[in-house]
Design an enzyme around this catalytic site. Structure first.
Site, short mmCIF file in Angstrom:
data_model
loop_
_atom_site.label_atom_id
_atom_site.label_comp_id
_atom_site.label_asym_id
_atom_site.label_seq_id
_atom_site.Cartn_x
_atom_site.Cartn_y
_atom_site.Cartn_z
N GLU A 179 -45.50 19.91 21.98
CA GLU A 179 -46.53 20.72 21.33
C GLU A 179 -47.92 20.11 21.53
OE1 GLU A 179 -45.97 23.55 20.06
OE2 GLU A 179 -43.99 23.66 19.15
N ASN B 198 -49.15 28.49 23.13
CA ASN B 198 -50.14 27.43 22.87
C ASN B 198 -50.14 26.37 23.97
OD1 ASN B 198 -47.71 26.18 22.40
ND2 ASN B 198 -48.08 25.67 20.27
N HIS C 175 -47.40 24.89 25.17
CA HIS C 175 -46.33 23.89 25.11
C HIS C 175 -45.36 24.07 26.28
CE1 HIS C 175 -43.83 26.69 22.38
NE2 HIS C 175 -43.01 26.42 23.37
N ASP D 18 -34.35 21.40 26.32
CA ASP D 18 -34.46 21.24 24.87
C ASP D 18 -33.36 21.99 24.13
OD1 ASP D 18 -35.45 23.73 25.57
OD2 ASP D 18 -37.47 23.37 24.82
C1 GLP Z 1 -39.59 28.01 23.78
C2 GLP Z 1 -38.96 27.00 24.73
C3 GLP Z 1 -39.85 26.71 25.93
C4 GLP Z 1 -40.33 28.02 26.52
C5 GLP Z 1 -41.15 28.75 25.49
C6 GLP Z 1 -41.77 30.04 26.02
O1 GLP Z 1 -40.42 27.44 22.83
N1 GLP Z 1 -38.68 25.75 24.09
O2 GLP Z 1 -39.12 25.95 26.88
O3 GLP Z 1 -41.09 27.77 27.68
O4 GLP Z 1 -40.29 29.06 24.41
O5 GLP Z 1 -40.88 31.09 25.91
P1 GLP Z 1 -41.08 32.52 26.51
O6 GLP Z 1 -40.76 32.39 27.96
O7 GLP Z 1 -40.10 33.39 25.79
O8 GLP Z 1 -42.49 32.91 26.28
#
Ligand code: GLP
Length: 250
Positions: free
Chosen positions: A143, A136, A138, A67
Site C-alpha cells: 500500500e 491507489n 498498490h 498475496d
Molecule cells: C487486489 C490485489 C492486487 C490487484 C488489485 C487490483 O488488491 N491484491 O494484486 O492488483 O486488487 O485489482 P483489480 O485488477 O480488480 O483492479
C-alpha cells in the site's frame, strides 16, 4: 520499460496472455509469479483457451502467487487460492504441488511469510511476475507508504483497498482487514515483470506511476527502476499517459 496500448480489455488480455505464453514456451519450467484481481482474468481465460487447443503446456511450470487474505481458508470463495483454482489451475495441466499461494490460515503468519521468501529463493527466483494495480497504485498488497525494502509480510489493508474489494463480498464488514503479501523487494527481484491495467478509473494513477516520480506514495512507481518491465493497458487506462506524451507501442 515497454508500454503496449490495446484498444480494449479483450485485446489487452490477449496481449498479456501472449507475453506469458512466450515465457512458457521458451522456458517450459519457468517460475511464474501470478496475480489476482479482476484485471488478469481475461488473460487467464485466453491461456486456458490456448491450453485446450493444445498450443501450451504448463506441466513443468511452477507458480507463486503474490498475496492472500489473512483469515480466509483456501476454500473460501473470495480467497486468492480459490480464485486461482477457478480462473486458471483447474483448467490446465499444471501439477497442484507446483502451485504456491500463501496460507491465509497460517497459525504463525510471520513464519508463513519467512517460509514463502525461502520458497521463492529455493525455486530459483521468479522468471516472470504478472501484476495488476490497485486504484491507489498498490501492487500485490503493498500500500502507499509501505517500505520498498520489504519481503513477504503481514499487511493492514487501507480503507480504499477495503472499499475497492467490497464488491467481491456480501458486505464491507466481511472484507478481511489483513493480508499476507509479497513485498516490493520480492517483486523487484523477478527477472521480468508484466503489469496489466484496464479502465479509465485507473488512468490518473497509471500516469502518476509511470510518468511521475518514483515515490512510496504510488507503490507501482518503483517499477520504473526495474530493467525489464512491460506495461500492457487498454486505451482507457493509458489515456492520461498518452496525453502526457509518453511514447507507447500500438
Ligand atoms: C487486489 C490485489 C492486487 C490487484 C488489485 C487490483 O488488491 N491484491 O494484486 O492488483 O486488487 O485489482 P483489480 O485488477 O480488480 O483492479
Amino acid at each position: 520499460m515497454r508500454i503496449y496500448l490495446s484498444e480494449d480489455y479483450k485485446a489487452m488480455s490477449r496481449r498479456a496472455a501472449n507475453i506469458i505464453s512466450a515465457q512458457v514456451i521458451t522456458k517450459p519450467d519457468s517460475v511464474l509469479g501470478l496475480a489476482t484481481g479482476g484485471t488478469p482474468v481475461g488473460a487467464y481465460q485466453q491461456l486456458v483457451e490456448w491450453y485446450k487447443k493444445g498450443d501450451l503446456s504448463f506441466a513443468e511450470i511452477k507458480t507463486v502467487n503474490l498475496d492472500e487474505y489473512l483469515g480466509l481458508s483456501p476454500h473460501h470463495e473470495q480467497s486468492y487460492r480459490y480464485f486461482m483454482q477457478v480462473n486458471l489451475f483447474d483448467h490446465i495441466d499444471i501439477k497442484p504441488e507446483n502451485t504456491h499461494v500463501l496460507n491465509g490460515l497460517a497459525k504463525d503468519p510471520q513464519a508463513e511469510c519467512a517460509a514463502y521468501n525461502q520458497l521463492i529463493r529455493d525455486l530459483g527466483g521468479i522468471d516472470l511476475q504478472l501484476l495488476g494495480m490497485g486504484h491507489n497504485g498498490h501492487i500485490a498488497f503493498n500500500e502507499p507508504g509501505d517500505d520498498f525494502g520489504l519481503e513477504t509480510h503481514v499487511v493492514t489493508l487501507t480503507d480504499r483497498t477495503i472499499d475497492a474489494n467490497t464488491r467481491f463480498f456480501e458486505s464491507r464488514d466481511e472484507v478481511p482487514r489483513h493480508a499476507l503479501s509479497m513485498g516490493i523487494k520480492n517483486i523487484m527481484q523477478a527477472r521480468r515483470i508484466l503489469i496489466v491495467v484496464s479502465g479509465e478509473e485507473k488512468a490518473e494513477t497509471v500516469c502518476k506511476a509511470f510518468a511521475g516520480p518514483v515515490t512510496k506514495d504510488v507503490p507501482a512507481s518503483v517499477l520504473q527502476l526495474h530493467p525489464d518491465v512491460t506495461l500492457v493497458g487498454d486505451r482507457a487506462a493509458l489515456s492520461k499517459l498518452v496525453e502526457a506524451g509518453v511514447p507507447v507501442c500500438g
